[in-house]
Design an enzyme around this catalytic site. Structure first.
Site, PDB file in Angstrom:
ATOM      1  N   LYS A 127       0.673  -1.339   0.044  1.00  0.00           N
ATOM      2  CA  LYS A 127       0.156   0.018   0.013  1.00  0.00           C
ATOM      3  C   LYS A 127       1.053   1.309  -0.086  1.00  0.00           C
ATOM      4  O   LYS A 127       0.811   2.239  -0.717  1.00  0.00           O
ATOM      5  CB  LYS A 127      -0.933   0.043   1.102  1.00  0.00           C
ATOM      6  CG  LYS A 127      -1.822   1.189   1.274  1.00  0.00           C
ATOM      7  CD  LYS A 127      -2.732   1.126   2.459  1.00  0.00           C
ATOM      8  CE  LYS A 127      -2.731   2.452   3.042  1.00  0.00           C
ATOM      9  NZ  LYS A 127      -2.978   2.304   4.588  1.00  0.00           N
ATOM     10  N   ASP A 146      -7.048   0.999   0.815  1.00  0.00           N
ATOM     11  CA  ASP A 146      -6.865   1.364   2.342  1.00  0.00           C
ATOM     12  C   ASP A 146      -8.454   1.095   2.940  1.00  0.00           C
ATOM     13  O   ASP A 146      -9.218   0.292   2.265  1.00  0.00           O
ATOM     14  CB  ASP A 146      -6.452   2.843   2.805  1.00  0.00           C
ATOM     15  CG  ASP A 146      -7.827   3.742   2.368  1.00  0.00           C
ATOM     16  OD1 ASP A 146      -8.569   3.295   1.416  1.00  0.00           O
ATOM     17  OD2 ASP A 146      -7.634   4.964   2.612  1.00  0.00           O
TER      18      ASP A 146
END
Ligand code: SF4
Length: 218
Positions: A127, A146
């Site tokens: 991420k 997320d």
């Protein structure tokens, strides 16, 4: 939601993308940064913390630490103190210091531009690497998943579950590669402004006609 064919889902996704693009023409990363290193550090700090709080912390932090070498050579306690209010500060400080030491040692203090090199750094998961590559370098290698992207992807019926790796893979199939970075911002902005976790504003939602509202309590 009735069973949807892959082609129909793809078509619906393109309509969702157009709608979100129209509603959020200026969507962008809400972490403040002026170079790739700052974005890398800010993203490490953003775990379990709001962008607003991170921006308050980094406004001071980046005056004091201007290069990877500054972070690498600083006493750990000094970094800990500076990032304390972002939570999980011991771990974050340790990762920032180790990550910056590796940047100095292996990359001449610069942030690398590939997923593999970034991913190998301390505290940098897929991420964080996606955030840095997409927003600091304009390189679309994946979709940032997320909490907002997870929630919205599920509610919109684009992907299912909470496994970030699987979700990312599904979303990458539906969204054109050029839009991967922006797509995350569109979902994050929509999640913050319209489709929040507790009380989504479906009535006024710009994607309402395209959304099966999966898991939303009526
Ligand atoms: S219709 Fe409701 S559930 Fe669907 S995206 Fe909009 S706010 Fe979220």
């Amino acid at each position: 939601m009735p069973l949807e064919s892959t082609a129909d889902k793809f078509e619906r996704t393109q309509k969702i993308l157009s709608a979100l693009k129209r509603v959020y023409p200026n969507a962008h990363c809400e972490l403040n940064f002026s170079n790739p290193l700052q974005l890398l550090v800010a993203t490490i700090l953003s775990a379990q913390c709001t962008d607003k709080r991170v921006n308050l912390v980094t406004a001071e932090l980046f005056k004091k630490f201007r290069s990877a070498k500054d972070f690498a050579e600083a006493p750990l306690a000094e970094i800990e103190e500076a990032v304390k209010s972002t939570g999980f500060f011991r771990n974050k400080a340790k990762n920032i210091k180790a990550c910056c030491a590796a940047l100095v040692e292996k990359f001449g203090g610069e942030v690398p531009r590939t997923m593999d090199e970034l991913h190998a750094l301390a505290g940098v998961g897929r991420k964080t690497a996606n955030v840095v590559l997409g927003n600091a370098f304009g390189i679309n290698v994946g979709v940032v998943v997320d909490t907002h992207v997870t929630r919205l992807a599920n509610r919109l019926g684009l992907a299912k579950g909470t496994d970030a790796v699987k979700l990312e893979r599904e979303l990458m199939k539906l969204v054109p590669q050029d839009d991967w970075t922006l797509f995350s911002h569109w979902l994050i902005w929509h999640g913050r402004r319209r489709c929040n976790a507790r009380k989504p504003d479906c009535e006024n939602c710009e994607t309402q006609k395209l959304c099966p509202q999966i898991g939303v309590k009526k």
